[in-house]
Design an enzyme around this catalytic site. Sequence first.
Site, mmCIF file in Angstrom:
data_model
loop_
_atom_site.group_PDB
_atom_site.id
_atom_site.type_symbol
_atom_site.label_atom_id
_atom_site.label_comp_id
_atom_site.label_asym_id
_atom_site.label_seq_id
_atom_site.Cartn_x
_atom_site.Cartn_y
_atom_site.Cartn_z
ATOM 1 N N ASP A 1 41.318 34.916 33.408
ATOM 2 C CA ASP A 1 41.628 36.041 34.212
ATOM 3 C C ASP A 1 40.607 35.834 35.299
ATOM 4 O O ASP A 1 39.195 36.311 34.788
ATOM 5 C CB ASP A 1 41.761 37.346 33.494
ATOM 6 C CG ASP A 1 42.324 38.515 34.234
ATOM 7 O OD1 ASP A 1 42.148 38.231 35.720
ATOM 8 O OD2 ASP A 1 42.760 39.685 33.850
ATOM 9 N N THR B 1 41.447 44.141 39.234
ATOM 10 C CA THR B 1 41.192 43.697 40.582
ATOM 11 C C THR B 1 41.335 45.068 41.581
ATOM 12 O O THR B 1 40.636 44.991 42.511
ATOM 13 C CB THR B 1 42.712 42.888 41.004
ATOM 14 O OG1 THR B 1 42.564 41.922 40.209
ATOM 15 C CG2 THR B 1 42.521 42.622 42.401
ATOM 16 N N GLU C 1 45.950 34.173 35.357
ATOM 17 C CA GLU C 1 46.916 35.007 36.194
ATOM 18 C C GLU C 1 47.524 34.491 37.282
ATOM 19 O O GLU C 1 48.511 34.924 37.736
ATOM 20 C CB GLU C 1 46.140 36.291 36.220
ATOM 21 C CG GLU C 1 46.759 37.368 36.889
ATOM 22 C CD GLU C 1 46.019 38.731 36.953
ATOM 23 O OE1 GLU C 1 46.662 39.711 37.368
ATOM 24 O OE2 GLU C 1 44.752 38.473 36.817
ATOM 25 N N ASP D 1 40.396 35.898 43.436
ATOM 26 C CA ASP D 1 40.907 35.350 42.155
ATOM 27 C C ASP D 1 41.409 33.910 42.114
ATOM 28 O O ASP D 1 41.229 33.428 41.408
ATOM 29 C CB ASP D 1 42.170 36.403 42.439
ATOM 30 C CG ASP D 1 42.215 37.689 41.693
ATOM 31 O OD1 ASP D 1 41.476 37.632 40.552
ATOM 32 O OD2 ASP D 1 42.357 38.497 42.327
ATOM 33 N N ASP E 1 44.260 38.827 29.892
ATOM 34 C CA ASP E 1 43.437 39.608 29.766
ATOM 35 C C ASP E 1 42.914 39.733 28.461
ATOM 36 O O ASP E 1 41.622 40.592 28.248
ATOM 37 C CB ASP E 1 44.446 41.010 29.929
ATOM 38 C CG ASP E 1 44.838 41.332 31.074
ATOM 39 O OD1 ASP E 1 44.299 41.116 32.105
ATOM 40 O OD2 ASP E 1 46.196 41.588 31.156
ATOM 41 N N ILE F 1 39.377 37.646 37.823
ATOM 42 C CA ILE F 1 39.051 38.750 38.032
ATOM 43 C C ILE F 1 39.806 40.071 37.448
ATOM 44 O O ILE F 1 40.886 40.388 38.086
ATOM 45 C CB ILE F 1 38.543 39.246 39.691
ATOM 46 C CG1 ILE F 1 38.165 38.287 40.471
ATOM 47 C CG2 ILE F 1 38.306 40.706 39.674
ATOM 48 C CD1 ILE F 1 37.815 38.572 42.000
ATOM 49 N N ASP F 2 39.380 40.606 36.340
ATOM 50 C CA ASP F 2 40.149 41.590 35.609
ATOM 51 C C ASP F 2 39.711 42.856 36.233
ATOM 52 O O ASP F 2 38.699 43.020 36.601
ATOM 53 C CB ASP F 2 39.887 41.444 34.164
ATOM 54 C CG ASP F 2 40.698 42.608 33.418
ATOM 55 O OD1 ASP F 2 42.034 42.406 33.606
ATOM 56 O OD2 ASP F 2 40.338 43.156 32.678
#
Length: 366
Positions: free
Chosen positions: A159, A164, A82, A57, A301, A161-162
């Site tokens: 984001d 996770t 994020e 991330d 997001d 890595i949406d």
Amino acid sequence: MESGSRLLSILLKVSEKAANIARACRQNDALFKLLVQEKSEEEKNPRFFQDFKTLADVLIQETIKHDIEKEFPELAKVLQGEENNIFSNAVGETVIIKVCSTIEETVQLLAKVMDSDITTAELLAAEVHKDIELLDVPINTELSLDFDINVDDLGIWVDPIDSTADYIHGGEKVDDATGIHLSGLRCVTVLIGAYSKSSGIPVLGVVNQPFYTCIDECRWKGNCYWGFVENDVGKCSILKEPTDKKVVVLSKVEDVNIKSKLLSAGFTLVEAAGAGYKILCVALGQADAYILSKKSTYKWDTCGPHALLRSLTGGIIEFESFINNYDSNHLNIKYVSTTNNFSNNSGLIAYRDPEILQVLKYILCK
């Protein structure tokens, strides 16, 4: 090349670099176990008992920022995401993650996080510093556009890595009736969105699915989508075809009363993971809408996939405003943030065709 086309090209290429990093981490079991770190209480999403922050991330977000900064230094200053770039290694040492000027320096920095594991640090650093060509990006349409954009008026949400949890646990569950993935790696997305600071509305978005097709047991191929809106004229890599599937995607914790109203109206409900993935399902026409009555999504997001929907004449509006005052002209989710609360506090409704809002008004507001 005009500034808008140049920025889109950079976002596409860095999204694929991000996907490469995500795949590299996921394919190396020893590395993957090493990199997972539980988030602090302050960073946790209230919907989850456990939430995780991974080096993937942080490294992806910093890579996106670094590559944008090379071409548009002013945009790196207004990039929000994020993750913060502070990571703790196994011995409790705090390391500030960044992309260094040389691959050797990046290797040494990453090795501090990975208990001096030079081999895996070299693997990650190689992906970070790799040159990605536009032809490397798995998009379904040719990028033969030349458009301008006011860079000075842009902000960016990322984001890295949406979804996770799905990235960590993997697995795959698919709804046979709709083909929508309920959970698993297909639900994982890299989300990059540029919005107008003067209006708060997204104008350019990229959604990359690193794990779209499984080539073999440990190798994956991705898919990537883009969209932009200029003076109410939208261009998108997704071909919009008429659809009326009577399908709504939801989170697994959606309000029972809302589910009951939709079911009574003849809608098929699909509970899928990943906000970015659910919005993408709407953009692709696999679902008519994504409804979320809770404040469990954030600006990072929704900004990127929101731009995709806008380019297809759709959008994302505030759920509460829609329910309480459907005729308001201020329903759109905005991305200029004046506080440290980055959540979409009023919930959301994502749609591709505006006509569905009339149907949902009749169902949800009665």
